[in-house]
Motif scaffolding. Sequence first.
Motif, PDB file in Angstrom:
ATOM      1  N   ASP A 242      95.685  26.185 -84.171  1.00 59.33           N
ATOM      2  CA  ASP A 242      96.302  26.220 -82.844  1.00 59.33           C
ATOM      3  C   ASP A 242      95.210  26.066 -81.773  1.00 59.33           C
ATOM      4  N   GLY A 243      95.587  26.105 -80.522  1.00 58.68           N
ATOM      5  CA  GLY A 243      94.639  25.879 -79.435  1.00 58.68           C
ATOM      6  C   GLY A 243      93.507  26.898 -79.380  1.00 58.68           C
ATOM      7  N   HIS A 244      93.677  28.011 -80.089  1.00 58.74           N
ATOM      8  CA  HIS A 244      92.644  29.051 -80.130  1.00 58.74           C
ATOM      9  C   HIS A 244      91.866  29.019 -81.441  1.00 58.74           C
ATOM     10  N   GLY A 245      92.112  28.006 -82.263  1.00 58.87           N
ATOM     11  CA  GLY A 245      91.379  27.887 -83.536  1.00 58.87           C
ATOM     12  C   GLY A 245      92.026  28.611 -84.691  1.00 58.87           C
ATOM     13  N   LEU A 246      93.147  29.321 -84.451  1.00 57.22           N
ATOM     14  CA  LEU A 246      93.807  30.031 -85.553  1.00 57.22           C
ATOM     15  C   LEU A 246      94.404  29.019 -86.532  1.00 57.22           C
ATOM     16  N   ALA A 247      94.049  29.162 -87.805  1.00 55.90           N
ATOM     17  CA  ALA A 247      94.601  28.280 -88.831  1.00 55.90           C
ATOM     18  C   ALA A 247      96.106  28.488 -88.911  1.00 55.90           C
ATOM     19  N   LEU A 248      96.862  27.389 -88.863  1.00 57.23           N
ATOM     20  CA  LEU A 248      98.317  27.516 -88.995  1.00 57.23           C
ATOM     21  C   LEU A 248      98.657  28.032 -90.388  1.00 57.23           C
ATOM     22  N   SER A 249      99.616  28.954 -90.428  1.00 57.21           N
ATOM     23  CA  SER A 249     100.050  29.556 -91.689  1.00 57.21           C
ATOM     24  C   SER A 249     101.480  30.020 -91.541  1.00 57.21           C
ATOM     25  N   SER A 250     102.269  29.856 -92.616  1.00 56.17           N
ATOM     26  CA  SER A 250     103.639  30.364 -92.564  1.00 56.17           C
ATOM     27  C   SER A 250     103.643  31.862 -92.309  1.00 56.17           C
TER      28      SER A 250
ATOM     29  N   ARG B 268      90.675  35.648 -83.492  1.00 55.00           N
ATOM     30  CA  ARG B 268      89.223  35.859 -83.546  1.00 55.00           C
ATOM     31  C   ARG B 268      88.629  35.451 -84.900  1.00 55.00           C
ATOM     32  N   LEU B 269      89.491  35.345 -85.913  1.00 59.25           N
ATOM     33  CA  LEU B 269      88.991  35.134 -87.282  1.00 59.25           C
ATOM     34  C   LEU B 269      88.116  33.887 -87.394  1.00 59.25           C
ATOM     35  N   ASN B 270      88.615  32.761 -86.866  1.00 53.72           N
ATOM     36  CA  ASN B 270      87.849  31.522 -87.044  1.00 53.72           C
ATOM     37  C   ASN B 270      86.519  31.554 -86.288  1.00 53.72           C
TER      38      ASN B 270
ATOM     39  N   LEU C  70      83.958  33.546 -88.255  1.00 49.48           N
ATOM     40  CA  LEU C  70      83.472  32.751 -89.398  1.00 49.48           C
ATOM     41  C   LEU C  70      82.532  31.643 -88.943  1.00 49.48           C
ATOM     42  N   ALA C  71      82.874  31.006 -87.822  1.00 50.32           N
ATOM     43  CA  ALA C  71      82.037  29.905 -87.326  1.00 50.32           C
ATOM     44  C   ALA C  71      80.644  30.416 -86.972  1.00 50.32           C
ATOM     45  N   GLU C  72      80.595  31.575 -86.335  1.00 51.65           N
ATOM     46  CA  GLU C  72      79.295  32.132 -85.938  1.00 51.65           C
ATOM     47  C   GLU C  72      78.484  32.531 -87.171  1.00 51.65           C
ATOM     48  N   ALA C  73      79.145  33.189 -88.106  1.00 58.69           N
ATOM     49  CA  ALA C  73      78.444  33.602 -89.330  1.00 58.69           C
ATOM     50  C   ALA C  73      77.953  32.370 -90.092  1.00 58.69           C
TER      51      ALA C  73
ATOM     52  N   ASP D 132      91.118  32.304 -94.113  1.00 57.34           N
ATOM     53  CA  ASP D 132      90.592  31.138 -93.410  1.00 57.34           C
ATOM     54  C   ASP D 132      89.258  30.769 -94.060  1.00 57.34           C
ATOM     55  N   ASN D 133      88.770  29.581 -93.744  1.00 59.07           N
ATOM     56  CA  ASN D 133      87.472  29.154 -94.278  1.00 59.07           C
ATOM     57  C   ASN D 133      86.961  27.984 -93.455  1.00 59.07           C
ATOM     58  N   LEU D 134      85.649  27.809 -93.484  1.00 55.50           N
ATOM     59  CA  LEU D 134      85.010  26.720 -92.752  1.00 55.50           C
ATOM     60  C   LEU D 134      83.864  26.156 -93.589  1.00 55.50           C
ATOM     61  N   ALA D 135      83.562  24.880 -93.389  1.00 58.47           N
ATOM     62  CA  ALA D 135      82.363  24.297 -93.996  1.00 58.47           C
ATOM     63  C   ALA D 135      81.133  24.878 -93.303  1.00 58.47           C
ATOM     64  N   ILE D 136      80.061  25.079 -94.078  1.00 58.83           N
ATOM     65  CA  ILE D 136      78.776  25.491 -93.492  1.00 58.83           C
ATOM     66  C   ILE D 136      77.889  24.264 -93.435  1.00 58.83           C
TER      67      ILE D 136
END
Lengths: 286, 286
Positions: free
Chosen positions: A184-192, A207-209, A212-215, A282-286
Amino acid sequence: MPGTPDLPVVRTIAELRQTVSGWKRQGFTVGFVPTMGALHEGHLALVREAGERADRVVASVFVNPAQFAAHEDLGTYPRQEARDAELLAGAGCDLMYAPEVAEMYRPGATTTVSVGAPAEGLEGKCRPHMFGGVALVVAKLLNQVQPDTAVFGEKDFQQLIVIRRLVRDLDIPVEIVGSPTIRDGHGLALSSRNAYLSEAELTVARRLNGVLAEAGARIASGAAIEEVAAEAVEALLGAGFSHVDYVAVRRADDMGVFEGGAVDAPARILAAAWLGKTRLIDNLAI
Amino acid sequence: MPGTPDLPVVRTIAELRQTVSGWKRQGFTVGFVPTMGALHEGHLALVREAGERADRVVASVFVNPAQFAAHEDLGTYPRQEARDAELLAGAGCDLMYAPEVAEMYRPGATTTVSVGAPAEGLEGKCRPHMFGGVALVVAKLLNQVQPDTAVFGEKDFQQLIVIRRLVRDLDIPVEIVGSPTIRDGHGLALSSRNAYLSEAELTVARRLNGVLAEAGARIASGAAIEEVAAEAVEALLGAGFSHVDYVAVRRADDMGVFEGGAVDAPARILAAAWLGKTRLIDNLAI
């Protein structure tokens, strides 16, 4: 979605195969998107991706009981089939396959499939039922549909790796495509499961994404994995998450652990955290 | 076999699929017979059966290490590929698929398949490695070849039931055909392992089918299963077998036990017995 023609729906393997084999006889390639319904833009992006890669697209809508534990949210998992059909038609899907549980799991079925190592940590540890259920139903669905290509979301990144391994190890004749997470516009991964969240919880969830992005950025710069992951857990709890199952960094190709404490190959940072009774990943590429 | 043209041999999944998909494009149906080589008339009957049911026939020759335990006869299992190719060509086979172990089991493979109940007693108890190895390799072979029909011998009756269950539970799109056991003039079931037997052992081995036939007839007439089975074990030891793993009666459809001690559904009598270092199996309908 005015003007969208009604989407054909089949509920049996026989009807499904009849349609798909008709397409194949005409020389059409077939793309497939398995879902548990309660569709959102994330799913529709997978359908569009399948449509770019194949001439015809099948989407399945099946809330798979085999991947829920007794205490989990099988009973309350959102179901909205008519709306799902409308959304699928609008995204270019050609056929919805919505089998009953009794069609998928016939009496006397006893076979199990285990994917081994990639399914063992993270989600496999927190939800021991899940990947056995996922591997079985995906093997069945791929054999039922017999698509040329199947598209899975990177949102469930470990699941994508488990399915790639399953398909490779059993030589299932299909190309598996991973498709980026829609946010969504705040970076929250869409989920049912976002539908379970209150307004206040939604603010925390967003805040989750960022955490993770900072870490992930710190680890990419050489910071020690364990230390950064522990700080990210604290950051999530500080942001208002009620519990954190894990923040972890794994090899992107096989979910293996980086033994040296630093990343020396393509990596992914992954997390699972709770807001009240709702569990988000959630997850992100490093 | 003078005049038999050379049989095409492929060793990779890619080559195999190229040939098979060429046939499918021409509208041909495909039959498949998986073997471990060391072919005899029993295998050739399966190839002929496949040829009656499909336009083109693939036979695989692959001694599957995954279904042998460390102490078993993987190293000494008879291998005679050139002769196998000649025999297959003579029986109407169109393609031999003989992959190396490294093509079948690629580095990093971790997936396992368990068929559950039908694989648990009898052979599954005596050879705990076997049916896991069989289920995995048969799932892989069926996905590699993608035949319309696959033919398996009733000689390995429990294996046939395990494979039927595997295919049903995973919805693998293939028809499984069981083909009757081929026997020598004395009723001995043909087996690649018969090659291990001395002349004296062969005379004893030829008693196995007669003992089973007599026991089966008594059970069909209403005698108690456990009693007859125990007497059949004694008869085999009396005939000269060095050890008997089991004589057992099971439901023919799912290898289930008859709880009441009498047969009330289609049944099979099955046995495994040793002559020195050679283990023989056989079975008959009751």
